[in-house]
Design an enzyme around this catalytic site. Structure first.
Site, short mmCIF file in Angstrom:
data_model
loop_
_atom_site.label_atom_id
_atom_site.label_comp_id
_atom_site.label_asym_id
_atom_site.label_seq_id
_atom_site.Cartn_x
_atom_site.Cartn_y
_atom_site.Cartn_z
CD GLU A 34 -1.71 0.17 13.30
OE1 GLU A 34 -2.05 1.15 14.42
OE2 GLU A 34 -2.07 -0.96 14.01
CG LEU A 38 4.04 -1.48 11.75
CD1 LEU A 38 5.48 -1.90 11.21
CD2 LEU A 38 2.85 -2.86 11.81
CE LYS A 51 1.63 -8.94 31.30
NZ LYS A 51 0.34 -8.03 31.13
N GLY A 114 -8.22 2.91 8.34
CA GLY A 114 -8.31 2.67 6.91
C GLY A 114 -9.85 2.16 6.70
CB VAL A 190 -6.06 -10.81 33.50
CG1 VAL A 190 -4.70 -10.76 33.32
CG2 VAL A 190 -6.37 -12.49 33.25
CD GLU A 210 -14.89 -8.93 39.79
OE1 GLU A 210 -14.72 -9.71 39.71
OE2 GLU A 210 -12.76 -8.55 39.78
CB ALA A 327 -0.23 -11.16 22.52
CG HIS A 452 16.83 -31.21 42.48
ND1 HIS A 452 15.81 -30.57 43.44
CD2 HIS A 452 17.29 -31.79 43.48
CE1 HIS A 452 15.94 -30.68 44.72
NE2 HIS A 452 16.93 -31.27 44.37
#
Length: 473
Positions: A34, A38, A51, A114, A190, A210, A327, A452
């Site tokens: 990496e 991470l 989020k 890498g 999204v 858009e 993800a 309910h």
């Protein structure tokens, strides 16, 4: 210096580290290479930080309307520095969790850049990765199997320069120390609608441009229409069917001006900042693919249903293979690749049965075909719908906008698709996904007792409505 492993994973995002954990569980020796941190994009530049900001924006919007709940809160404001600090605290906590999982599962984490260097001198069927460490030294990792999980990065429009200050992608926007008064968001997919929702809730004047004729064009058309209606109700400016001219973008007196073609005319837009959210590019450059026979198609790595590339000992997972760049898809693909390497003959999910979520306000969640897709595939469809206005828990929450839509086959009664827009729909789309995997009928889901008062009652009622049996309408 060289080290040998059963599996080397190139990239430590969610697809990579989940693959590594599963491999360790199966007794494999594993290393992750990496170059950053991470957790990858999801943890540091995507899912989690965005989020966290969305939640703060949601709480602020709720507090501004607290009198509807009988709560008087005067002079409600927010401290964006504190908002950012909370976001980073969540990211840091989860980052520590990922690091702990590496140690727990005895996975070697090699920090560096890498590159695949092809078969090793020890075995022509093995893979080797050269890692440039921070001190400039090169470490060679030799493995029986290699998993490429290098992820993706934000895409820009050709000719549109991202300066990180006035013209940003989501990467730069997540690091803002202060919010602008106004913003133009290029792209109503999204990422675009999530940022539009968040910034609007924080009080920013938002315009979304858009190219397609509707927002979130991959979702069901009725969902798109409802989202646009609710966004306009919140005073967001929505311009669909418009093409931005990248060459027109200029910085004038501390703000951004740009032009777009709209309905045969040129319109001019101006805002403090511009956010570009027009998709993502797979990270396939500078990882040594030229040393392999791996094939690229449309900028992503070509793989089979079990994530194998055209070199059978090399696999690729996550955003780097295209498809649904989510993800939970990346982590599933990582497990699938490892279990195939281990000879476990893992189950392969059909991509349209993977649930998708959008965390705007209102939330959107879906699984399966849209109504249009189902018809195009030759199905005769029947549709059930149920509004949150008839759901007691939605009334209690004070959030009754939106609906659940179920699409089924008239002949077989199979569920073909479920589409939701409304409060917390991302939390119960999994029931619909499970129903499709188990090939349940709308009647079976509808007759399952839903407690309910809960929001999930809307899903049960929509399932019943497919055959005209909904109780609440």
């Amino acid at each position: 210096m060289s080290k040998n492993y059963n599996i080397v994973v190139l990239g430590g995002g969610i697809g990579g580290y989940v693959a590594a954990i599963r491999a360790a569980q199966l007794g494999k020796s594993v290393a992750i290479v990496e170059r950053g941190k991470l957790g990858g994009t999801c943890l540091h530049q995507g899912c989690i930080p965005s989020k966290a900001l969305l939640r703060s924006a949601e709480v602020f919007a709720m507090m501004r309307n607290s009198e509807e709940y009988g709560i008087v809160a005067s002079d409600v404001s927010f401290n964006f520095i504190k908002v950012q600090e909370r976001k980073q605290k969540i990211v840091d906590q989860l980052f520590k969790g990922v690091q702990y999982l590496m140690k727990k599962n005895k996975i070697d984490v090699i920090e560096g850049v890498g590159r695949i260097i092809g078969p090793s001198i020890f075995s022509p069927k093995s893979g080797a990765v050269a890692v440039e460490l921070a001190n400039g030294e090169i470490e060679t990792l030799i493995s029986d199997n290699l998993i490429i999980a290098t992820g993706s990065r934000p895409r820009s429009l050709p000719g549109l320069k991202i300066d990180g200050t006035y013209v940003m992608t989501s990467d730069e926007a997540l690091q803002m120390e202060a919010l602008p008064k106004s913003i133009v968001i290029i792209g109503g997919g999204v990422i675009g609608v999530e940022w539009a929702s968040m910034l609007s809730d924080f009080g920013v004047d938002v315009t979304v441009v858009e190219y397609e004729q509707r927002l979130v064009p991959t979702e069901d058309e009725e969902i798109s229409k409802e989202l646009e209606r609710l966004f306009k109700k919140r005073k967001l400016r929505i311009i669909t069917g418009a093409k931005v001219n990248p060459e027109s973008v200029e910085i004038v007196d501390g703000s951004v001006r740009l032009e777009a073609e709209y309905k045969g005319e040129t319109i001019e837009l101006q805002a403090d900042k511009v956010l570009v959210s027009v998709g993502r590019l797979a990270n396939v450059e500078n990882i040594g693919l030229e040393s392999t026979d791996i094939k690229l198609e449309r900028g992503v790595i070509r793989v089979n249903s079990r994530m194998q590339t055209t070199e059978s000992h090399i696999y690729a997972v996550g955003d780097v293979v295209g498809g649904l760049q989510l993800a939970h898809v990346a982590s599933h693909e990582g497990i699938l690749a490892v279990e195939n390497i281990a000879g476990l003959n893992p189950h392969v999910h059909e991509s349209h049965l993977i649930p998708k979520c959008i965390y705007s306000r209102p939330e959107i969640a879906s699984v399966g075909w849209t109504e249009k897709q189902a018809v195009e595939r030759g199905h005769q469809v029947k549709v059930g719908k149920f509004t949150f206005k008839a759901i007691g828990k939605a009334l209690v929450y004070g959030d009754t906008d939106g609906f659940v839509k179920v699409i089924a086959d008239k002949t077989t009664n199979d569920i073909l698709g479920v589409h939701m827009i409304g409060p917390h729909v991302t939390d119960y789309i999994s029931e619909a996904a499970l129903a499709q995997v188990l090939e349940a009928t709308p009647w079976e889901v509808g007759k399952t007792i839903h407690p309910h008062p809960t929001l999930s009652e809307a899903l049960g009622e929509a399932m019943l409505d497919v055959d005209g049996m909904a109780i609440g309408m």
